[in-house]
Scaffold this motif. Structure first.
Motif, mmCIF file in Angstrom:
data_model
loop_
_atom_site.group_PDB
_atom_site.id
_atom_site.type_symbol
_atom_site.label_atom_id
_atom_site.label_comp_id
_atom_site.label_asym_id
_atom_site.label_seq_id
_atom_site.Cartn_x
_atom_site.Cartn_y
_atom_site.Cartn_z
ATOM 1 N N PHE A 26 0.816 -1.211 0.000
ATOM 2 C CA PHE A 26 0.000 0.000 0.000
ATOM 3 C C PHE A 26 0.852 1.264 0.000
ATOM 4 C CE2 PHE A 26 -2.976 -3.107 1.914
ATOM 5 C CZ PHE A 26 -3.953 -3.043 0.948
ATOM 6 N N LEU A 27 2.018 1.225 0.643
ATOM 7 C CA LEU A 27 2.875 2.407 0.677
ATOM 8 C C LEU A 27 3.390 2.745 -0.716
ATOM 9 C CD1 LEU A 27 4.396 4.614 2.174
ATOM 10 C CD2 LEU A 27 6.216 2.969 2.664
ATOM 11 N N GLY A 32 2.658 5.750 -6.117
ATOM 12 C CA GLY A 32 2.241 5.809 -7.512
ATOM 13 C C GLY A 32 0.929 6.552 -7.679
ATOM 14 N N PHE A 33 -0.003 6.326 -6.745
ATOM 15 C CA PHE A 33 -1.289 7.014 -6.760
ATOM 16 C C PHE A 33 -1.095 8.524 -6.662
ATOM 17 C CE2 PHE A 33 -4.882 8.910 -4.570
ATOM 18 C CZ PHE A 33 -5.987 8.374 -5.233
ATOM 19 N N THR A 34 -0.246 8.957 -5.702
ATOM 20 C CA THR A 34 0.017 10.384 -5.501
ATOM 21 C C THR A 34 0.700 10.986 -6.722
ATOM 22 O OG1 THR A 34 0.259 9.997 -3.125
ATOM 23 C CG2 THR A 34 1.140 12.064 -3.996
ATOM 24 N N THR A 207 3.430 1.159 -10.471
ATOM 25 C CA THR A 207 2.539 1.166 -11.620
ATOM 26 C C THR A 207 1.110 0.844 -11.204
ATOM 27 O OG1 THR A 207 4.387 0.430 -12.992
ATOM 28 C CG2 THR A 207 2.197 0.254 -13.956
ATOM 29 N N LEU A 208 0.966 -0.064 -10.249
ATOM 30 C CA LEU A 208 -0.364 -0.376 -9.726
ATOM 31 C C LEU A 208 -0.999 0.863 -9.105
ATOM 32 C CD1 LEU A 208 -2.606 -2.390 -8.912
ATOM 33 C CD2 LEU A 208 -1.317 -2.779 -6.794
ATOM 34 N N GLY A 209 -0.209 1.616 -8.323
ATOM 35 C CA GLY A 209 -0.724 2.836 -7.709
ATOM 36 C C GLY A 209 -1.197 3.840 -8.744
ATOM 37 N N VAL A 210 -0.446 3.953 -9.832
ATOM 38 C CA VAL A 210 -0.847 4.844 -10.922
ATOM 39 C C VAL A 210 -2.182 4.388 -11.504
ATOM 40 C CG1 VAL A 210 -0.264 5.622 -13.247
ATOM 41 C CG2 VAL A 210 1.506 5.550 -11.483
ATOM 42 N N VAL A 212 -4.538 2.626 -9.999
ATOM 43 C CA VAL A 212 -5.609 2.871 -9.027
ATOM 44 C C VAL A 212 -6.027 4.338 -9.049
ATOM 45 C CG1 VAL A 212 -6.186 2.893 -6.557
ATOM 46 C CG2 VAL A 212 -4.961 0.946 -7.543
ATOM 47 N N GLY A 213 -5.054 5.233 -9.260
ATOM 48 C CA GLY A 213 -5.365 6.655 -9.335
ATOM 49 C C GLY A 213 -6.267 7.003 -10.499
ATOM 50 N N ARG A 214 -6.349 6.110 -11.468
ATOM 51 C CA ARG A 214 -7.196 6.344 -12.639
ATOM 52 C C ARG A 214 -8.500 5.534 -12.590
ATOM 53 N NH1 ARG A 214 -2.119 5.650 -16.922
ATOM 54 N NH2 ARG A 214 -0.935 7.458 -16.208
ATOM 55 N N LEU A 215 -8.723 4.812 -11.483
ATOM 56 C CA LEU A 215 -9.917 3.981 -11.362
ATOM 57 C C LEU A 215 -11.155 4.803 -11.026
ATOM 58 C CD1 LEU A 215 -8.763 0.851 -9.290
ATOM 59 C CD2 LEU A 215 -9.381 0.918 -11.703
#
Length: 304
Positions: A26-27, A32-34, A207-210, A212-215
């Motif tokens: 998650f960190l 990636g999300f941020t 890449t997963l965080g990125v 999720v940011g687009r979900l």
């Protein structure tokens, strides 16, 4: 009272272990999300190609080559793993038909779990070094299955020979061969491959965080429902396979735990590479990992 206190302490330790293992997921995902929420450029196509062509194959090969598994141990639980995965695949294939889900998107990610990054530490903590050996045996079956049959499903390739040319498949076959024959690469080459392989997990999680940011929120809600059903199917298949083959207590427990591990980040990268519903798979990775914080401690408390 002492026995109850001992079991209570053990349960708390198991929960903390699960949290410690999933926290980096998650960190790095949050980073990636941020990153993408700040509007900064993240070349998903380039990084996916780098990970799947170079980093992940090196990770697979070195993990298999360095495993120390007794052939007898490997054969027993490996056969049980193949049977469990076959049961899971049949059940989830039926689920895809009933719910009219795209099989290229959902089938392979929901069949094969995160038996490496999450499953191995849990097997070691709960069952000691013997548990780790059993866990590695399941990981070998998972890796070979995901990067052969799973890759064939995700890529939608009608020609299996094309899939067999993939770097991940070549690395899996070579790693399994080196493991079976007891071979090893020279130290300098092993260290180089290991260093390249260390890139894989951070790249996958960022890449997963990125992704999720687009979900959209609806995709996460659907992911929770499918992840819950998946856990039940995988647990039932693990129990059925273990009982059918008469596995002893420890390998039986390891098999069940490994079967219910969450959807691996690798599945998201495969979906991204082959344009097979990467956003939906990202939702499954996130939701199944969140559920694992609850389901894995419960399973371990029942099995240990």
């Amino acid at each position: 009272m002492r026995q109850a206190g001992k079991h209570g302490k053990q349960s708390v330790n198991l929960i903390l272990t699960v949290i410690e293992i999933v926290a980096p997921v998650f960190l790095l995902g949050a980073l990636g999300f941020t990153w993408t929420r700040l509007g900064w450029d993240y070349p998903v196509a380039f990084i996916t190609r780098l990970a799947m062509t170079l980093a992940v194959p090196c990770l697979i090969f070195t993990a298999l080559q360095s495993s120390q598994i007794d052939p007898v141990v490997l054969s027993g639980i490996a056969i049980a793993s193949v049977l469990a995965y076959a049961l899971i695949a049949v059940a989830l294939f039926g689920l895809c038909l009933v719910l009219k889900l795209e099989r290229r998107t959902y089938l392979a990610p929901m069949v094969f779990g995160n038996t490496g990054n999450l499953g191995l530490p849990l097997a070691l903590f709960a069952f000691g070094t013997d548990g780790l050996s059993y866990g590695v045996a399941v990981l070998a079956v998972t890796t070979i299955g995901l990067f052969t049959i799973g890759l064939l499903i995700v890529s939608g390739a009608s020609n299996p020979a094309r899939v067999l040319r993939e770097p991940m498949v070549i690395a899996t076959v070579l790693g399994a061969l080196f493991l079976a024959m007891g071979w090893s690469t020279p130290g300098w080459l092993t260290n180089s491959l290991d260093l390249l392989g260390q890139m894989a997990i951070p790249l996958m999680l960022l890449t997963l965080g990125v992704a999720v940011g687009r979900l959209h929120p609806g995709q996460l809600l659907a992911g929770f429902g499918l992840s819950a059903v998946r856990v039940l199917i995988c647990a039932a298949a693990g129990v059925a396979a273990g009982l059918a083959l008469g596995l002893p207590e420890v390998p039986f427990a390891v098999l069940v735990v490994q079967m219910i591990t969450p959807v691996p980040v690798t599945s998201y990268l495969l979906a991204e590479k082959y344009d097979a519903g990467a956003e939906q798979v990202a939702g499954l990775v996130v939701t199944s990992t969140l559920l694992a914080v609850v389901t894995l401690p419960i399973a371990l408390a029942l099995l240990v």
